[in-house]
Design a protein around this motif. Structure first.
Motif, PDB file in Angstrom:
ATOM      1  N   GLY A 281       0.810  -1.212   0.000  1.00  0.00           N
ATOM      2  CA  GLY A 281       0.000   0.000   0.000  1.00  0.00           C
ATOM      3  C   GLY A 281       0.843   1.262   0.000  1.00  0.00           C
ATOM      4  N   PHE A 282       1.967   1.241   0.742  1.00  0.00           N
ATOM      5  CA  PHE A 282       2.819   2.429   0.826  1.00  0.00           C
ATOM      6  C   PHE A 282       3.622   2.627  -0.458  1.00  0.00           C
ATOM      7  CE2 PHE A 282       6.686   4.743   1.759  1.00  0.00           C
ATOM      8  CZ  PHE A 282       6.256   5.776   2.576  1.00  0.00           C
ATOM      9  N   TRP A 283       4.423   1.625  -0.831  1.00  0.00           N
ATOM     10  CA  TRP A 283       5.336   1.817  -1.954  1.00  0.00           C
ATOM     11  C   TRP A 283       4.618   1.947  -3.294  1.00  0.00           C
ATOM     12  CZ3 TRP A 283       9.600   3.730  -0.609  1.00  0.00           C
ATOM     13  CH2 TRP A 283      10.272   3.319   0.542  1.00  0.00           C
ATOM     14  N   ARG A 284       3.391   1.467  -3.391  1.00  0.00           N
ATOM     15  CA  ARG A 284       2.643   1.586  -4.630  1.00  0.00           C
ATOM     16  C   ARG A 284       1.642   2.734  -4.568  1.00  0.00           C
ATOM     17  NH1 ARG A 284       3.507   1.562  -9.467  1.00  0.00           N
ATOM     18  NH2 ARG A 284       2.440   3.522  -9.152  1.00  0.00           N
ATOM     19  N   GLY A 285       1.400   3.247  -3.364  1.00  0.00           N
ATOM     20  CA  GLY A 285       0.445   4.350  -3.226  1.00  0.00           C
ATOM     21  C   GLY A 285      -0.968   3.949  -3.557  1.00  0.00           C
ATOM     22  N   PHE A 286      -1.326   2.696  -3.217  1.00  0.00           N
ATOM     23  CA  PHE A 286      -2.668   2.215  -3.522  1.00  0.00           C
ATOM     24  C   PHE A 286      -3.717   2.832  -2.606  1.00  0.00           C
ATOM     25  CE2 PHE A 286      -0.988  -1.867  -5.539  1.00  0.00           C
ATOM     26  CZ  PHE A 286      -1.427  -1.515  -6.803  1.00  0.00           C
ATOM     27  N   ARG A 287      -4.922   3.032  -3.144  1.00  0.00           N
ATOM     28  CA  ARG A 287      -6.085   3.354  -2.322  1.00  0.00           C
ATOM     29  C   ARG A 287      -6.553   2.081  -1.611  1.00  0.00           C
ATOM     30  NH1 ARG A 287      -6.998   5.828  -7.304  1.00  0.00           N
ATOM     31  NH2 ARG A 287      -7.195   8.101  -7.257  1.00  0.00           N
ATOM     32  N   GLY A 288      -7.369   2.268  -0.575  1.00  0.00           N
ATOM     33  CA  GLY A 288      -7.883   1.117   0.164  1.00  0.00           C
ATOM     34  C   GLY A 288      -8.684   0.175  -0.708  1.00  0.00           C
ATOM     35  N   ASP A 289      -9.551   0.733  -1.561  1.00  0.00           N
ATOM     36  CA  ASP A 289     -10.379  -0.143  -2.396  1.00  0.00           C
ATOM     37  C   ASP A 289      -9.546  -0.868  -3.451  1.00  0.00           C
ATOM     38  OD1 ASP A 289     -10.212   2.470  -3.830  1.00  0.00           O
ATOM     39  OD2 ASP A 289     -11.434   1.422  -5.304  1.00  0.00           O
ATOM     40  N   GLU A 290      -8.421  -0.268  -3.865  1.00  0.00           N
ATOM     41  CA  GLU A 290      -7.548  -0.930  -4.822  1.00  0.00           C
ATOM     42  C   GLU A 290      -6.845  -2.120  -4.173  1.00  0.00           C
ATOM     43  OE1 GLU A 290      -6.582   3.019  -7.572  1.00  0.00           O
ATOM     44  OE2 GLU A 290      -5.235   2.445  -5.942  1.00  0.00           O
ATOM     45  N   LEU A 291      -6.423  -1.952  -2.930  1.00  0.00           N
ATOM     46  CA  LEU A 291      -5.818  -3.068  -2.204  1.00  0.00           C
ATOM     47  C   LEU A 291      -6.805  -4.219  -2.052  1.00  0.00           C
ATOM     48  CD1 LEU A 291      -3.897  -1.129   0.600  1.00  0.00           C
ATOM     49  CD2 LEU A 291      -2.849  -2.585  -1.137  1.00  0.00           C
ATOM     50  N   SER A 292      -8.055  -3.889  -1.755  1.00  0.00           N
ATOM     51  CA  SER A 292      -9.060  -4.933  -1.540  1.00  0.00           C
ATOM     52  C   SER A 292      -9.424  -5.643  -2.843  1.00  0.00           C
ATOM     53  CB  SER A 292     -10.327  -4.345  -0.898  1.00  0.00           C
ATOM     54  OG  SER A 292     -11.024  -3.513  -1.813  1.00  0.00           O
ATOM     55  N   ARG A 293      -9.163  -5.014  -3.992  1.00  0.00           N
ATOM     56  CA  ARG A 293      -9.538  -5.607  -5.283  1.00  0.00           C
ATOM     57  C   ARG A 293      -8.378  -6.290  -6.008  1.00  0.00           C
ATOM     58  NH1 ARG A 293     -10.674  -2.218  -8.839  1.00  0.00           N
ATOM     59  NH2 ARG A 293     -10.405  -0.215  -7.800  1.00  0.00           N
ATOM     60  N   LEU A 294      -7.189  -6.285  -5.417  1.00  0.00           N
ATOM     61  CA  LEU A 294      -6.066  -6.983  -6.047  1.00  0.00           C
ATOM     62  C   LEU A 294      -6.342  -8.481  -6.089  1.00  0.00           C
ATOM     63  CD1 LEU A 294      -2.973  -5.231  -4.417  1.00  0.00           C
ATOM     64  CD2 LEU A 294      -3.696  -5.072  -6.808  1.00  0.00           C
ATOM     65  N   ARG A 295      -5.979  -9.112  -7.214  1.00  0.00           N
ATOM     66  CA  ARG A 295      -6.182 -10.542  -7.381  1.00  0.00           C
ATOM     67  C   ARG A 295      -4.857 -11.206  -7.775  1.00  0.00           C
ATOM     68  NH1 ARG A 295     -11.463 -12.067  -7.480  1.00  0.00           N
ATOM     69  NH2 ARG A 295     -10.944 -14.021  -8.560  1.00  0.00           N
ATOM     70  N   VAL A 296      -4.658 -12.399  -7.259  1.00  0.00           N
ATOM     71  CA  VAL A 296      -3.408 -13.120  -7.487  1.00  0.00           C
ATOM     72  C   VAL A 296      -3.147 -13.330  -8.970  1.00  0.00           C
ATOM     73  CG1 VAL A 296      -2.190 -15.288  -7.060  1.00  0.00           C
ATOM     74  CG2 VAL A 296      -3.570 -14.265  -5.242  1.00  0.00           C
ATOM     75  N   GLU A 297      -4.187 -13.680  -9.729  1.00  0.00           N
ATOM     76  CA  GLU A 297      -4.007 -13.958 -11.156  1.00  0.00           C
ATOM     77  C   GLU A 297      -3.690 -12.709 -11.971  1.00  0.00           C
ATOM     78  OE1 GLU A 297      -8.567 -13.971 -10.427  1.00  0.00           O
ATOM     79  OE2 GLU A 297      -6.705 -14.530  -9.382  1.00  0.00           O
ATOM     80  N   HIS A 298      -3.846 -11.543 -11.371  1.00  0.00           N
ATOM     81  CA  HIS A 298      -3.543 -10.297 -12.059  1.00  0.00           C
ATOM     82  C   HIS A 298      -2.189  -9.723 -11.649  1.00  0.00           C
ATOM     83  CE1 HIS A 298      -8.120  -9.509 -12.774  1.00  0.00           C
ATOM     84  NE2 HIS A 298      -7.604 -10.382 -13.629  1.00  0.00           N
ATOM     85  N   ILE A 299      -1.407 -10.517 -10.934  1.00  0.00           N
ATOM     86  CA  ILE A 299      -0.091 -10.060 -10.481  1.00  0.00           C
ATOM     87  C   ILE A 299       0.989 -10.941 -11.096  1.00  0.00           C
ATOM     88  CG2 ILE A 299       1.429  -9.810  -8.476  1.00  0.00           C
ATOM     89  CD1 ILE A 299      -0.996  -9.004  -6.845  1.00  0.00           C
TER      90      ILE A 299
END
Length: 312
Positions: A145-163
């Motif tokens: 969250g810090f190094w990428r500057g993600f919003r809270g909702d972006e963190l909650s929507r991250l998916r393993v298959e998209h990384i």
């Protein structure tokens, strides 16, 4: 639901749908308004809540009412002159200081990283799988969250298959939709591998320990160490964040929010000489105005600059 309805439904972010539905319930059920509404009714609604609701909340209520009327084929009453005038009057008579989350400092992030790493070691030594998993998850969430500057909702929507992890370099995180992605094209965010406080190794530690093959990255862990199938609700991130801050002896944890990670990174990057264009590209801001709102300068009162000019 018809095929057309499915696509119409998908065109609006889930958080926005929930917020609009809540606003309509408030207007209809709690306040007793009738839909479709007239401009005078909407103006009365604003006046009735001018003292109790924030300006930003009133704007959201207007957006929800406007969307309801457009969807159902009625004229939008929120665009009427009387509604606009009442809204300007509310802003004039009830000005509000914008509340901003306290930015997380790099020294605080280092303390949190140390505390969570030590907590993982203690939990593993005690054979407590659930505690070890929670600490690994929280460490990945904070560092990413810090190094990428993600919003809270972006963190909650991250998916393993998209990384996708690129060894020795970093990883790419794809989000099918973001707040500023008006054309719904999706956006890829690159995260660097670092020698310390590394978001990539923290992510891999969590995913491997939780044996995640796909689906949401950040999930609930129950008391027995079972990892849930669903993503952490975005509303659960704030208490999680503050709980970790308290455990890491960070003062005034109540002043921090999920935006603290984003603001903290922006302020850190600015203090370390990042130009605005690079910062905007890294975080994903589309306008300089949005980026500047997140940056806290080291000398906000210009005291040091003026003292140097005075020769003191």
């Amino acid at each position: 639901m018809s095929t057309v309805d499915v696509y119409v439904h998908a065109a609006t972010r889930q958080n926005t749908r929930h917020a609009y539905a809540s606003a309509i319930r408030h207007f209809e059920i709690e306040w007793g308004g009738l839909l479709p509404a007239s401009p005078d009714t909407v103006a009365q609604y604003l006046a009735s809540h001018a003292n109790s609701l924030a300006i930003s909340t009133l704007r959201q209520r207007l957006a929800a009412l406007a969307e309801w009327h457009r969807e159902h084929g009625f004229a939008d009453p929120t665009k009427a002159p009387v509604v606009r005038k009442v809204m300007r009057g509310v802003q004039s008579l009830h000005p509000a200081v914008q509340k901003r989350a306290e930015p997380l400092q790099i020294v605080q992030l280092a303390r949190i990283d140390d505390c969570l790493t030590e907590a993982v070691g203690r939990a593993r030594a005690a054979g407590d799988r659930a505690e070890a998993l929670r600490h690994l998850r929280d460490r990945a969430l904070f560092l990413l969250g810090f190094w990428r500057g993600f919003r809270g909702d972006e963190l909650s929507r991250l998916r393993v298959e998209h990384i996708r992890v690129v060894p020795e370099e970093g990883m790419e995180c794809f989000l099918p939709r973001t707040k500023t992605d008006r054309h719904l094209q999706g956006q890829t965010f690159r995260v660097p591998q670092l020698t310390r406080m590394c978001p990539v190794s923290a992510y891999l530690d969590w995913v491997q320990a939780a044996d995640l093959q796909g689906g949401p990255v950040f999930r609930r862990v129950d008391r027995w160490g079972n990892v849930g199938d669903d993503a952490l609700n975005v509303d659960s991130l704030l208490p999680l964040l503050r709980r970790v801050l308290v455990a890491s002896d960070v003062d005034a944890a109540e002043l921090y929010s999920t935006h603290s990670l984003r603001r903290g990174f922006a302020s850190w990057a600015n203090a370390n000489g990042w130009d605005l264009k690079t910062l905007m590209e890294h975080v994903g801001w589309k306008s300089a105005q949005s980026a500047i709102r997140y940056i806290d300068r080291d000398d906000p009162f210009n005291q040091q600059r003026i003292e140097r000019a005075l020769g003191t």
